[in-house]
Design an enzyme around this catalytic site. Structure first.
Site, PDB file in Angstrom:
ATOM      1  N   SER A 202       0.835 -12.442  -1.673  1.00 41.71           N
ATOM      2  CA  SER A 202       1.699 -11.517  -1.877  1.00 41.71           C
ATOM      3  C   SER A 202       3.535 -12.125  -1.833  1.00 41.71           C
ATOM      4  CB  SER A 202       2.037 -10.059  -0.524  1.00 41.71           C
ATOM      5  OG  SER A 202       3.664  -9.761  -0.822  1.00 41.71           O
TER       6      SER A 202
ATOM      7  N   TYR B 164       2.562  -8.969   9.287  1.00 48.06           N
ATOM      8  CA  TYR B 164       1.427  -8.924   8.689  1.00 48.06           C
ATOM      9  C   TYR B 164       2.316 -10.130   7.033  1.00 48.06           C
ATOM     10  CZ  TYR B 164       0.644  -7.587   3.274  1.00 48.06           C
ATOM     11  OH  TYR B 164      -0.156  -8.000   2.233  1.00 48.06           O
TER      12      TYR B 164
ATOM     13  N   LYS C 116       0.091 -13.801   5.324  1.00 46.82           N
ATOM     14  CA  LYS C 116       0.014 -14.027   3.735  1.00 46.82           C
ATOM     15  C   LYS C 116       0.854 -15.425   3.840  1.00 46.82           C
ATOM     16  CE  LYS C 116      -2.008 -10.137   2.303  1.00 46.82           C
ATOM     17  NZ  LYS C 116      -3.406 -11.046   1.797  1.00 46.82           N
TER      18      LYS C 116
HETATM   19  P1  NAD Z   1      -5.989  -1.573   1.103  1.00 49.92           P
HETATM   20  O1  NAD Z   1      -5.735  -1.006   2.648  1.00 49.92           O
HETATM   21  O2  NAD Z   1      -5.869  -0.067   0.177  1.00 49.92           O
HETATM   22  O3  NAD Z   1      -7.388  -2.091   0.695  1.00 49.92           O
HETATM   23  C1  NAD Z   1      -8.033  -3.040   2.054  1.00 49.92           C
HETATM   24  C2  NAD Z   1      -9.063  -2.790   1.820  1.00 49.92           C
HETATM   25  O4  NAD Z   1      -9.797  -3.447   3.465  1.00 49.92           O
HETATM   26  C3  NAD Z   1      -9.406  -1.335   3.024  1.00 49.92           C
HETATM   27  O5  NAD Z   1     -11.089  -0.733   2.408  1.00 49.92           O
HETATM   28  C4  NAD Z   1     -10.318  -1.823   4.346  1.00 49.92           C
HETATM   29  O6  NAD Z   1     -10.702  -0.464   4.871  1.00 49.92           O
HETATM   30  C5  NAD Z   1     -10.310  -2.856   4.046  1.00 49.92           C
HETATM   31  N1  NAD Z   1     -10.732  -3.944   5.105  1.00 49.92           N
HETATM   32  C6  NAD Z   1      -9.382  -4.121   6.553  1.00 49.92           C
HETATM   33  N2  NAD Z   1     -10.258  -4.765   6.849  1.00 49.92           N
HETATM   34  C7  NAD Z   1     -11.145  -5.617   7.101  1.00 49.92           C
HETATM   35  C8  NAD Z   1     -11.917  -6.191   7.769  1.00 49.92           C
HETATM   36  N3  NAD Z   1     -11.780  -7.122   8.650  1.00 49.92           N
HETATM   37  N4  NAD Z   1     -13.259  -6.019   6.695  1.00 49.92           N
HETATM   38  C9  NAD Z   1     -13.577  -5.408   6.098  1.00 49.92           C
HETATM   39  N5  NAD Z   1     -13.270  -4.828   5.229  1.00 49.92           N
HETATM   40  C10 NAD Z   1     -11.826  -4.378   5.574  1.00 49.92           C
HETATM   41  O7  NAD Z   1      -5.334  -2.390   0.540  1.00 49.92           O
HETATM   42  P2  NAD Z   1      -4.203  -3.119  -0.885  1.00 49.92           P
HETATM   43  O8  NAD Z   1      -3.591  -2.512  -1.234  1.00 49.92           O
HETATM   44  O9  NAD Z   1      -5.399  -2.492  -1.568  1.00 49.92           O
HETATM   45  O10 NAD Z   1      -4.644  -4.547  -0.412  1.00 49.92           O
HETATM   46  C11 NAD Z   1      -5.376  -5.237  -0.583  1.00 49.92           C
HETATM   47  C12 NAD Z   1      -4.762  -6.324  -0.457  1.00 49.92           C
HETATM   48  O11 NAD Z   1      -3.739  -7.250  -1.470  1.00 49.92           O
HETATM   49  C13 NAD Z   1      -4.612  -6.901   0.771  1.00 49.92           C
HETATM   50  O12 NAD Z   1      -5.152  -7.933   1.337  1.00 49.92           O
HETATM   51  C14 NAD Z   1      -2.990  -6.762   1.150  1.00 49.92           C
HETATM   52  O13 NAD Z   1      -2.293  -7.320   2.563  1.00 49.92           O
HETATM   53  C15 NAD Z   1      -2.943  -7.061  -0.172  1.00 49.92           C
HETATM   54  N6  NAD Z   1      -1.573  -6.827  -0.682  1.00 49.92           N
HETATM   55  C16 NAD Z   1      -1.199  -5.553  -0.819  1.00 49.92           C
HETATM   56  C17 NAD Z   1      -0.080  -5.243  -1.918  1.00 49.92           C
HETATM   57  C18 NAD Z   1       0.352  -3.129  -1.735  1.00 49.92           C
HETATM   58  O14 NAD Z   1       1.133  -3.872  -2.513  1.00 49.92           O
HETATM   59  N7  NAD Z   1      -0.675  -2.890  -1.932  1.00 49.92           N
HETATM   60  C19 NAD Z   1       0.964  -5.977  -2.236  1.00 49.92           C
HETATM   61  C20 NAD Z   1       0.824  -7.201  -1.951  1.00 49.92           C
HETATM   62  C21 NAD Z   1      -0.618  -8.081  -1.211  1.00 49.92           C
HETATM   63  C1  WQD Z   2      10.382  -0.167  -2.541  1.00 46.84           C
HETATM   64  C2  WQD Z   2      11.528  -0.102  -2.424  1.00 46.84           C
HETATM   65  C3  WQD Z   2      13.032   0.283  -0.052  1.00 46.84           C
HETATM   66  C4  WQD Z   2      10.443   4.309   0.143  1.00 46.84           C
HETATM   67  C5  WQD Z   2       6.087  -3.655   0.991  1.00 46.84           C
HETATM   68  C6  WQD Z   2       5.992  -4.583   1.282  1.00 46.84           C
HETATM   69  C7  WQD Z   2       5.689  -5.998   0.899  1.00 46.84           C
HETATM   70  C8  WQD Z   2       4.871  -5.516  -0.120  1.00 46.84           C
HETATM   71  C9  WQD Z   2       4.730  -4.713  -1.507  1.00 46.84           C
HETATM   72  C10 WQD Z   2       1.934  -6.264   1.142  1.00 46.84           C
HETATM   73  C11 WQD Z   2      12.507  -0.663  -1.765  1.00 46.84           C
HETATM   74  C12 WQD Z   2      13.040   1.745  -1.663  1.00 46.84           C
HETATM   75  C13 WQD Z   2      10.526   3.028  -0.472  1.00 46.84           C
HETATM   76  C14 WQD Z   2      11.163   5.531   0.379  1.00 46.84           C
HETATM   77  C15 WQD Z   2      12.541   3.835  -0.303  1.00 46.84           C
HETATM   78  N1  WQD Z   2       3.249  -5.532   0.545  1.00 46.84           N
HETATM   79  N2  WQD Z   2      11.988   3.500  -1.041  1.00 46.84           N
HETATM   80  N3  WQD Z   2      12.295   4.906  -0.256  1.00 46.84           N
HETATM   81  O1  WQD Z   2       9.431  -3.047   0.267  1.00 46.84           O
HETATM   82  O2  WQD Z   2       8.906  -4.370  -2.014  1.00 46.84           O
HETATM   83  O3  WQD Z   2       7.395  -4.283  -0.204  1.00 46.84           O
HETATM   84  O4  WQD Z   2       5.235  -3.213  -0.098  1.00 46.84           O
HETATM   85  O5  WQD Z   2       2.427  -7.375   0.390  1.00 46.84           O
HETATM   86  O6  WQD Z   2       4.934  -6.837   1.367  1.00 46.84           O
HETATM   87  O7  WQD Z   2       6.974  -5.286   2.051  1.00 46.84           O
HETATM   88  O8  WQD Z   2       7.614  -1.529  -0.964  1.00 46.84           O
HETATM   89  O9  WQD Z   2       7.587   0.303  -1.989  1.00 46.84           O
HETATM   90  O10 WQD Z   2       7.924   0.187   1.056  1.00 46.84           O
HETATM   91  O11 WQD Z   2       9.898  -0.044  -1.258  1.00 46.84           O
HETATM   92  O12 WQD Z   2      14.066   4.295  -0.344  1.00 46.84           O
HETATM   93  O13 WQD Z   2      10.751   5.777   0.993  1.00 46.84           O
HETATM   94  O14 WQD Z   2      11.918   1.421  -2.303  1.00 46.84           O
HETATM   95  O15 WQD Z   2      14.042   0.637   0.089  1.00 46.84           O
HETATM   96  O16 WQD Z   2      13.529  -1.129  -1.724  1.00 46.84           O
HETATM   97  P1  WQD Z   2       8.993  -3.260  -0.106  1.00 46.84           P
HETATM   98  P2  WQD Z   2       8.073  -0.259  -0.863  1.00 46.84           P
END
Ligand code: NAD
Ligand code: WQD
Length: 342
Positions: free
Chosen positions: A126, A153, A157
């Site tokens: 991330s 969290y 990562k």
């Molecule tokens: P998500 O929660 O929709 O998907 C994660 C999946 O993993 C879920 O289906 C959950 O049931 C499964 N899971 C969790 N722990 C598990 C375990 N121990 N064994 C088997 N399954 C398990 O999340 P997402 O948004 O699809 O994110 C996927 C990956 O990308 C994650 O590693 C997350 O940290 C990373 N990521 C997400 C974002 C974001 O904003 N969505 C941003 C950066 C990184």
């Molecule tokens: C985006 C912008 C808020 C909600 C998070 C995790 C990051 C990554 C992505 C996994 C910000 C603003 C939000 C609302 C708002 N995940 N906001 N009103 O914070 O960039 O990142 O998700 O790795 O680790 O921290 O994403 O979608 O929460 O916010 O104004 O109700 O929207 O302040 O500027 P963020 P977000």
């Protein structure tokens, strides 16, 4: 065609990636414990691809069950490891749950890969690892310093990335691609799969679409007094289908042995920063739907501005996030409408 294990494959990003992999002919095995998804996602994938993916309801932390999985599928060519807990707020309240899940899941997977001679892994990291980059590192590229994590969290990562580097050092056969996602948004254009947040969404886009759908009275914009052109925070919003495609390209690059490096790291973003207020306005224009909002105080722990320099992914991986933002926002809205029967 090659068999790929996708942990977390019924989740948000995982399910979109499974669709892309299946459409490229890969043989996919989804491993998910359904802690943040449900089997309805498999129906959505089947509706899009015409085929139901193999699904294993397993917890990546359960070493014995995972070991049996590796014994059963003897031809795994790569693992895409999405499985993790991902809610920043929850990680502050339940740090041990986050350290346990996100770290021991990866350790189990790497351990079994070594034992069973599976040598390729793509890992979901991330942009959170960069924290707030200094002004001279914006847009942020992969050489920017890793800042102290702002949440458990985020720390998982950073630790995950270090674990991968250490294991690669110890195991010369292993190859890893670490993908640092910026802010994934949107849904498959069919609206058959999309983001399913649990409870009140923490992320901007699901909150915005739920407000547009009338489920929430108002979107709260967290702060308009930041040092940005309109005062609201800036992020790099990347379409989940573009992101999904990057995973296929990363797998292909590893399977075709195109890289000399053992571990490669790529930023996955568009290269364009958008403010919260700009995103609301773009959504309204693209969908014709008004989003009631109010400006409220800053949210604790928010980063003022971050967006990607995706040059390395563009040139080395040959990948570019090129879906117009209007189409992305419409896809998110169509998904919201479908799940709410609007
Ligand atoms: P998500 O929660 O929709 O998907 C994660 C999946 O993993 C879920 O289906 C959950 O049931 C499964 N899971 C969790 N722990 C598990 C375990 N121990 N064994 C088997 N399954 C398990 O999340 P997402 O948004 O699809 O994110 C996927 C990956 O990308 C994650 O590693 C997350 O940290 C990373 N990521 C997400 C974002 C974001 O904003 N969505 C941003 C950066 C990184
Ligand atoms: C985006 C912008 C808020 C909600 C998070 C995790 C990051 C990554 C992505 C996994 C910000 C603003 C939000 C609302 C708002 N995940 N906001 N009103 O914070 O960039 O990142 O998700 O790795 O680790 O921290 O994403 O979608 O929460 O916010 O104004 O109700 O929207 O302040 O500027 P963020 P977000």
């Amino acid at each position: 065609m090659a068999r790929i294990v996708v942990t977390g494959g019924t989740g948000y990003i995982g399910s979109h990636t499974v669709v892309c992999l299946m459409q490229q002919g890969y043989d996919v095995v989804i491993v998910d414990n359904l802690s943040n998804s449900n089997t309805g996602v498999l129906d959505g994938i089947a509706a899009i691809t015409g085929k139901r993916p193999t699904f294993e309801n397993l917890d990546c932390m359960d070493f014995m069950s995972m070991s049996r999985l590796f014994s059963r599928y003897t031809d795994i060519e790569a693992i895409i490891h999405f499985a993790a807990s991902k809610a920043v707020n929850e990680s502050v309240e339940k740090p041990l749950m986050y350290y346990r899940n996100n770290i021991s899941s990866l350790v189990s997977v790497l351990d079994l890969m070594h034992q069973f001679n599976v040598n390729n892994i793509v890992f979901s990291s991330s942009c959170t690892v960069y924290g707030q980059p200094d002004k001279d590192h914006l847009p942020v590229d992969e050489t920017a310093p890793i800042k102290k994590a702002l949440s458990p969290y985020g720390n998982t990562k950073q630790i995950n990335e270090e674990i991968i580097l250490d294991e690669a050092h110890a195991n010369p056969k292993m190859k890893a691609t670490i993908l640092r996602y910026f802010n994934p948004i949107g849904a498959h254009p069919s609206a058959m799969i999309g983001e399913l947040p649990n409870g009140v969404p923490q992320n901007l886009l699901p909150y915005l679409t739920q407000t547009a759908a009338g489920i929430r009275p108002k979107l709260r914009v967290f702060g308009n007094d930041y040092n940005t052109p309109d005062g609201s925070c800036i992020r790099d919003y990347i379409y989940v289908m573009d992101l999904a495609r990057a995973h296929v390209q990363a797998v292909e690059r590893m399977l075709k042995k195109k890289s000399q490096e053992q571990v490669e790291i790529f930023n996955l973003g568009t290269g364009r920063g958008l403010s919260v207020l700009e995103l609301i306005s773009l959504f309204e224009k693209a969908t014709g739907v008004k989003v009631p909002y109010e400006i409220v105080a800053r949210r604790e722990g928010d980063i003022e501005q971050v967006w990607a320099d995706p040059t390395k992914a563009n040139t080395v991986l040959g990948w570019k996030a090129d879906t117009p933002i209007e189409d992305v926002l419409v896809s998110a809205w169509n998904w919201e409408k479908r799940i709410r029967n609007i």
